[in-house]
Structure formats: structure tokens, C-alpha cells
Design a protein around this motif. Structure first.
Motif, PDB file in Angstrom:
ATOM      1  N   SER A  29       0.913  -1.257   0.098  1.00 27.45           N
ATOM      2  CA  SER A  29       0.126   0.085   0.171  1.00 27.45           C
ATOM      3  C   SER A  29       0.687   1.260  -0.080  1.00 27.45           C
ATOM      4  CB  SER A  29      -0.913   0.096   1.175  1.00 27.45           C
ATOM      5  OG  SER A  29      -1.666   1.100   1.410  1.00 27.45           O
ATOM      6  N   LEU A  30       1.811   1.297   0.706  1.00 22.88           N
ATOM      7  CA  LEU A  30       3.023   2.232   0.693  1.00 22.88           C
ATOM      8  C   LEU A  30       3.666   2.733  -0.699  1.00 22.88           C
ATOM      9  CD1 LEU A  30       5.713   2.525   3.208  1.00 22.88           C
ATOM     10  CD2 LEU A  30       6.407   2.712   0.901  1.00 22.88           C
ATOM     11  N   VAL A  31       3.953   1.580  -1.292  1.00 22.30           N
ATOM     12  CA  VAL A  31       4.414   1.733  -2.638  1.00 22.30           C
ATOM     13  C   VAL A  31       3.403   2.276  -3.760  1.00 22.30           C
ATOM     14  CG1 VAL A  31       5.366   0.560  -4.622  1.00 22.30           C
ATOM     15  CG2 VAL A  31       6.075  -0.063  -2.362  1.00 22.30           C
ATOM     16  N   ASN A  32       2.107   2.098  -3.437  1.00 24.23           N
ATOM     17  CA  ASN A  32       1.104   2.529  -4.341  1.00 24.23           C
ATOM     18  C   ASN A  32       1.034   3.885  -4.160  1.00 24.23           C
ATOM     19  OD1 ASN A  32      -2.175   2.824  -4.742  1.00 24.23           O
ATOM     20  ND2 ASN A  32      -1.197   1.583  -6.392  1.00 24.23           N
ATOM     21  N   ALA A  33       0.861   4.317  -2.792  1.00 26.27           N
ATOM     22  CA  ALA A  33       0.774   5.433  -2.573  1.00 26.27           C
ATOM     23  C   ALA A  33       1.665   6.544  -2.879  1.00 26.27           C
ATOM     24  CB  ALA A  33       0.495   5.782  -0.870  1.00 26.27           C
ATOM     25  N   LEU A  94      -1.252  -5.584  -9.822  1.00 31.48           N
ATOM     26  CA  LEU A  94      -1.404  -4.273 -10.883  1.00 31.48           C
ATOM     27  C   LEU A  94      -0.465  -3.217 -10.567  1.00 31.48           C
ATOM     28  CD1 LEU A  94      -5.300  -4.180 -11.161  1.00 31.48           C
ATOM     29  CD2 LEU A  94      -3.688  -4.763 -12.965  1.00 31.48           C
ATOM     30  N   ASN A  95       0.000  -2.932  -9.095  1.00 30.11           N
ATOM     31  CA  ASN A  95       0.761  -2.055  -8.797  1.00 30.11           C
ATOM     32  C   ASN A  95       2.164  -2.360  -9.309  1.00 30.11           C
ATOM     33  OD1 ASN A  95       1.228   0.348  -6.826  1.00 30.11           O
ATOM     34  ND2 ASN A  95       2.518  -0.923  -6.022  1.00 30.11           N
ATOM     35  N   CYS A  96       2.741  -3.666  -9.201  1.00 30.40           N
ATOM     36  CA  CYS A  96       3.745  -4.108  -9.741  1.00 30.40           C
ATOM     37  C   CYS A  96       3.832  -3.847 -11.428  1.00 30.40           C
ATOM     38  CB  CYS A  96       4.215  -5.366  -9.360  1.00 30.40           C
ATOM     39  SG  CYS A  96       5.707  -6.282 -10.024  1.00 30.40           S
ATOM     40  N   ALA A  97       2.889  -4.264 -11.884  1.00 31.44           N
ATOM     41  CA  ALA A  97       2.955  -4.093 -13.388  1.00 31.44           C
ATOM     42  C   ALA A  97       2.987  -2.729 -13.966  1.00 31.44           C
ATOM     43  CB  ALA A  97       1.563  -4.678 -13.890  1.00 31.44           C
ATOM     44  N   GLY A  98       2.075  -1.683 -13.241  1.00 29.85           N
ATOM     45  CA  GLY A  98       2.272  -0.302 -13.529  1.00 29.85           C
ATOM     46  C   GLY A  98       3.571   0.260 -13.245  1.00 29.85           C
ATOM     47  N   VAL A 119      -2.185   4.712 -14.904  1.00 30.55           N
ATOM     48  CA  VAL A 119      -3.829   4.192 -14.797  1.00 30.55           C
ATOM     49  C   VAL A 119      -3.810   3.047 -14.166  1.00 30.55           C
ATOM     50  CG1 VAL A 119      -5.846   3.452 -16.294  1.00 30.55           C
ATOM     51  CG2 VAL A 119      -4.689   5.837 -16.801  1.00 30.55           C
ATOM     52  N   ILE A 120      -3.176   2.096 -14.639  1.00 29.19           N
ATOM     53  CA  ILE A 120      -2.578   0.794 -14.236  1.00 29.19           C
ATOM     54  C   ILE A 120      -2.350   0.693 -12.581  1.00 29.19           C
ATOM     55  CG2 ILE A 120      -1.497  -1.479 -13.923  1.00 29.19           C
ATOM     56  CD1 ILE A 120      -0.935  -0.982 -16.973  1.00 29.19           C
ATOM     57  N   CYS A 121      -1.590   1.742 -12.047  1.00 27.34           N
ATOM     58  CA  CYS A 121      -1.332   1.772 -10.574  1.00 27.34           C
ATOM     59  C   CYS A 121      -2.615   2.213 -10.046  1.00 27.34           C
ATOM     60  CB  CYS A 121      -0.110   2.865 -10.568  1.00 27.34           C
ATOM     61  SG  CYS A 121       1.448   2.206 -10.952  1.00 27.34           S
ATOM     62  N   SER A 122      -3.543   3.138 -10.656  1.00 27.37           N
ATOM     63  CA  SER A 122      -4.645   3.841 -10.129  1.00 27.37           C
ATOM     64  C   SER A 122      -5.815   2.746 -10.019  1.00 27.37           C
ATOM     65  CB  SER A 122      -5.276   4.864 -10.777  1.00 27.37           C
ATOM     66  OG  SER A 122      -5.723   4.496 -12.112  1.00 27.37           O
ATOM     67  N   VAL A 123      -5.819   1.689 -10.689  1.00 30.28           N
ATOM     68  CA  VAL A 123      -6.518   0.440 -10.754  1.00 30.28           C
ATOM     69  C   VAL A 123      -6.259  -0.263  -9.648  1.00 30.28           C
ATOM     70  CG1 VAL A 123      -7.466  -1.242 -11.930  1.00 30.28           C
ATOM     71  CG2 VAL A 123      -7.168   0.652 -13.203  1.00 30.28           C
ATOM     72  N   GLY A 191      13.858   1.486  -9.177  1.00 28.06           N
ATOM     73  CA  GLY A 191      13.736   1.239  -7.679  1.00 28.06           C
ATOM     74  C   GLY A 191      12.397   1.036  -7.444  1.00 28.06           C
ATOM     75  N   THR A 192      11.377   1.671  -7.708  1.00 27.58           N
ATOM     76  CA  THR A 192       9.907   1.404  -7.417  1.00 27.58           C
ATOM     77  C   THR A 192       9.552   0.100  -7.970  1.00 27.58           C
ATOM     78  OG1 THR A 192       9.518   3.770  -7.532  1.00 27.58           O
ATOM     79  CG2 THR A 192       7.593   2.309  -7.470  1.00 27.58           C
ATOM     80  N   ALA A 193       9.887  -0.315  -9.213  1.00 28.30           N
ATOM     81  CA  ALA A 193       9.549  -1.452  -9.671  1.00 28.30           C
ATOM     82  C   ALA A 193      10.322  -2.682  -8.965  1.00 28.30           C
ATOM     83  CB  ALA A 193       9.932  -1.592 -11.183  1.00 28.30           C
ATOM     84  N   ALA A 194      11.467  -2.452  -8.691  1.00 26.11           N
ATOM     85  CA  ALA A 194      12.062  -3.696  -7.942  1.00 26.11           C
ATOM     86  C   ALA A 194      11.189  -4.088  -6.737  1.00 26.11           C
ATOM     87  CB  ALA A 194      13.536  -3.329  -7.695  1.00 26.11           C
ATOM     88  N   VAL A 195      10.980  -3.001  -5.750  1.00 25.38           N
ATOM     89  CA  VAL A 195      10.229  -3.346  -4.594  1.00 25.38           C
ATOM     90  C   VAL A 195       9.101  -3.637  -4.763  1.00 25.38           C
ATOM     91  CG1 VAL A 195       9.359  -1.762  -2.711  1.00 25.38           C
ATOM     92  CG2 VAL A 195      11.930  -1.272  -3.302  1.00 25.38           C
ATOM     93  N   SER A 196       8.250  -3.263  -5.790  1.00 25.99           N
ATOM     94  CA  SER A 196       6.985  -3.650  -5.879  1.00 25.99           C
ATOM     95  C   SER A 196       7.036  -5.253  -6.235  1.00 25.99           C
ATOM     96  CB  SER A 196       6.190  -3.011  -7.232  1.00 25.99           C
ATOM     97  OG  SER A 196       6.273  -1.723  -6.777  1.00 25.99           O
ATOM     98  N   THR A 197       7.988  -5.597  -7.101  1.00 22.68           N
ATOM     99  CA  THR A 197       8.064  -7.028  -7.336  1.00 22.68           C
ATOM    100  C   THR A 197       8.350  -7.918  -6.133  1.00 22.68           C
ATOM    101  OG1 THR A 197       8.998  -6.657  -9.620  1.00 22.68           O
ATOM    102  CG2 THR A 197       9.389  -8.980  -8.752  1.00 22.68           C
TER     103      THR A 197
END
Length: 443
Positions: A29-33, A94-98, A119-123, A191-197
């Protein structure tokens, strides 16, 4: 709701795994925000890099609100029918994909691609924002619920705080060196993508629908004895008939929508009053959210021990209005250090209201699904957030930050009136009283 004759008190148990579930959820949730605010806090950098106007960058934040409104109803249905695990994995995945798609959009001619990624992250956030109360209620004991909900909300707030702090540091304003700007943006995106994965993998391993044994008798009854003809549509209808909840929907939407607007437009407000202060704009945003995190935790602890939902909600709402007025009239006094203080006061009460609204909604609508009540609260927050951000943005552009902030202050004052009316409805002495899921007593 009527319960079948087979209903009985069940054995309850608290599992240590509840802390792992809460931690993993809070982190993704942190990464999405973080991804929500990472564009807006350095608006001037992205407008120069992509060659677009301020309002186009504003929409990269507003799209989170726009996506939420139509999708919250199917997302809430999915949570009620398919459970916590599938909903959580959709949000994390979806957060990871975006995040990975953003990595491919770091070129001045690929603004459309970065919009698609956002948009993907917003979904993804549609499958995230409604989960704190569900995780708290199905995994935590009755005297932990409000604190657990506050901690889950805190993860999202911490993401906003980091989103205010890191982008100005990672992507400084270098208008004369576009290649350096692109390199810095790539560092942030990868960096964001790696953490999301990593967090998606952890969500796969840790998050389950519910523990083997329920954490409380209230959850034991709900999980074991829900009627077979349970209707999501009927649940929404029941909520809409609840006058106190309808007032909470509007007042919650106003206050949290105002917070979304202030967060999105903070860079523009600070840059209007203080030249070349991108870093301090981020730090002020950090102060706003961190103070709110402290407020969220304290409010959660207070509710767990006192169950004074009505009075606490009214007091925090009023103090949020006071904080907004102070922030409004001290912003342009040519003292940026004073803005740090007033932003902290505003954030402490305004953001501290987030878990209050969630838990109060669950209390006054029991035994309706907490996912449904939380989803509706968030939907109204997004609707007001869209309206406020667009309107305040126009006012800032045309008349300056003072006009935009006065606009928000008037609306928050209206929210106080609605919250007071809700307080009167719930305190009317001639009403028949029911007991909420966590011990509150309401008509």
C-alpha cells in the motif's frame, strides 16, 4: 440480519501471522501511495521533461481518484464474494505491473505511456484502499481492531510521505540537462518496480482470506452464520438507508478529498509563494503526512481504549478545520519554516481522521460488510478529491493559493455541520440502541 439455528459460539484464537499479513499489506500500500504523488510533488520537473502543462501532471494524481469511483463497486463485490487474498493479490500485482511499465516511459515523447502506467497503478489502489478495515476485523482481536486499522492506513500515509520526500531528492530540477533528468527518473522508476516485485512475491506467500479460527466472537458469528441469500446490492441499500452513515459519507468525503487536493497541489502552492523551493515543498509534504501518521496511531489507540467514536470524530474534524484555516493564512507570510509547523498541525488532524472514518463507519453499520462501508467512504473521498483538486487548481492559477485554500476551508466547515448532525442523530435519547462490532453503542 436473522441467523440460522445452526449458529453457535465458536472458539477464537489470535495468530502471530496477523502481523505478517498487516506488514506486507502496509508495505505494498505504501508503494502504491508513493506512485500516486511521485509526479505531482515535482510537477515543474515533469512538465519540462515531457513538454506538457501543469494540469496534465495534475491528472496523473487525479486519475487515482477517477479510477476509484466506477471500480470500487465491482472491487467491493470481489472482496465480499472472493475474499481478501484474491483482492490483495490483484492490488499488489497491478501495482507491480504499472511500476514496470513506467520504466519504459522515460522519454519526452512517451508521456502517453507514463499515463497508461499510472492508470494501471490507479486501478491497483481500488483493490487496496478498502482493505484496512477487512484485515483488521478478520485477523485481529476486538481490542486491537482500531489500532490495526490505523496501522494499515498508516502504510498508505507513509507511502505519501516518502512520495513527498524522495522524488525531489532523486530527480532534482536540471532543466539544462535533459539526459541527466531522464537518468534520474529511471533510477526512481526502476527502484520502485524492484520493490513492488518483492512485495508481490511476499503477498503471494503471506496473505490469506482469514485465519483458521476467528479472532473474535463477532467474526465467528459473521463467518459461520452469514445468510445464504446475502445480497451485495441489499447491503448497499441498507447502508444508504442509514442516515448517520450517509452524513459520514459526505463529511468524510469532504475532509479526505481536501487532503487529496492539498497533497496534489502542494508543489504549486509552495512554488507560488517561495521561489526555487522544490526540496522544501517535498519536506513540507513529508511533515504533513508524518504528523498525520502520528495522529492516526494516537486516534486508533484512543478508540481501542475508549470506544468514544462520536465525540472523537467530531473533535478531530473541528481541529482539522482549525488547522486548515491556520495553514491558509500563514502560507504567504514569507516564512517557510512557519509553513512546516502549520502543515504539521493540519496533517496531524486531517490525516489522523482517516482511520476514524473507517472504524466509525464499520461500527454504525454492523453487521454489514466492512469492505462495503469502507469502499463507499473511499468512493466519496475520491469524488470530492476530483472536484476539489480541479477547482482549487483553477483558483491557484487564477487568483493564488489563498483563494484555493479558503475554498477548501469553507467546505470543511460544512463538514463540521454534517458531522455535528450525525452526532445528534446517534445521540438522540428516544432511539433504540444497538451494540457495534467493537463495543460502541448506537441507536
Amino acid at each position: 440480519k436473522e441467523r440460522g439455528p445452526e449458529c453457535r459460539a465458536l472458539e477464537t484464537k489470535l495468530y502471530y501471522k496477523r502481523f505478517a499479513v498487516l506488514t506486507v499489506f502496509s508495505l505494498y500500500s505504501l508503494v502504491n501511495a508513493f506512485q500516486w504523488i511521485q509526479y505531482s510533488i515535482i510537477t515543474n520537473v515533469f512538465t519540462q521533461f515531457y513538454g506538457v502543462t501543469n494540469d496534465k501532471i495534475d491528472w496523473l494524481s487525479i486519475v487515482y481518484m477517477v479510477a476509484y469511483v466506477p471500480l470500487i463497486f465491482p472491487a467491493t463485490w470481489l472482496l465480499d464474494r472472493r475474499g481478501l487474498r484474491l483482492t490483495a493479490l490483484l492490488g499488489s500485482g497491478l501495482n507491480c505491473a504499472g511500476a514496470w511499465l513506467k520504466c519504459a516511459s522515460v522519454r519526452p515523447d512517451l508521456f502517453g505511456l507514463t499515463v497508461t502506467a499510472q492508470v494501471i497503478c490507479s486501478v491497483a489502489q481500488v483493490f487496496i484502499l478498502g482493505l484496512p478495515s477487512r484485515i483488521a476485523s478478520v485477523w485481529f482481536g476486538p481490542r486491537e481492531v482500531s489500532t490495526a486499522c490505523a496501522m494499515a492506513v498508516l502504510g498508505n500515509q507513509l507511502g505519501s510521505a516518502i512520495g513527498f520526500l524522495l522524488p525531489p531528492v532523486l530527480v532534482p530540477n536540471t532543466p539544462d540537462d535533459q539526459e541527466l533528468t531522464a537518468y534520474n527518473i529511471r533510477i526512481m522508476f526502476f527502484g520502485t518496480a524492484a520493490v513492488s516485485t518483492v512485495l508481490f512475491i511476499l503477498a503471494l506467500a503471506v496473505i490469506k482470506d482469514r485465519p483458521a479460527k476467528p479472532p473474535s466472537q463477532a467474526q465467528a458469528v459473521l463467518s459461520d452464520c452469514l445468510p445464504e441469500d446475502y445480497s451485495y446490492r441489499q447491503s448497499i441499500y441498507n447502508l444508504i438507508k442509514n442516515k448517520a452513515f450517509v452524513l459520514l459519507l459526505i463529511s468524510y468525503g469532504i475532509l479526505i478529498g481536501a487532503f487529496y487536493s492539498v497533497s496534489t497541489l502542494l508543489n504549486q502552492m509552495i512554488m507560488h509563494c517561495y521561489q526555487n523551493q522544490e526540496l522544501n515543498a517535498g519536506r513540507i509534504g513529508l511533515t504533513l503526512v508524518v504528523a498525520g501518521m502520528v495522529g492516526s496511531i494516537l486516534c486508533g489507540l484512543w478508540l481501542d481504549h475508549t470506544k468514544t467514536y462520536k465525540m472523537t470524530t467530531l473533535i478531530v474534524y473541528f481541529l482539522s478545520f482549525v488547522g486548515m484555516v491556520i495553514f491558509t493564512f500563514t502560507l504567504d507570510l514569507d516564512n517557510i519554516y512557519l509553513v512546516f509547523v502549520t502543515a504539521g498541525i493540519l496533517g496531524f488532524f486531517m490525516t489522523g481522521y482517516l482511520p476514524l472514518g473507517f472504524e466509525f463507519g464499520v461500527e454504525i453499520t454492523y453487521p454489514e460488510s466492512e469492505g462495503t462501508s469502507s469502499g463507499l467512504l473511499n468512493a466519496f473521498a475520491q469524488i470530492f478529491g476530483i472536484i476539489f483538486t480541479l477547482t482549487q487548481g483553477k483558483l491557484i492559477t487564477g487568483y493564488g493559493p489563498l483563494a484555493g485554500n479558503i475554498f477548501l476551508s469553507v467546505w470543511i466547515f460544512l463538514g463540521i455541520i454534517l458531522t455535528g448532525k450525525s452526532y445528534i442523530i446517534l445521540s438522540f435519547p428516544g432511539a433504540s440502541y444497538i451494540k457495534g462490532v467493537n463495543g460502541g453503542v448506537y441507536p
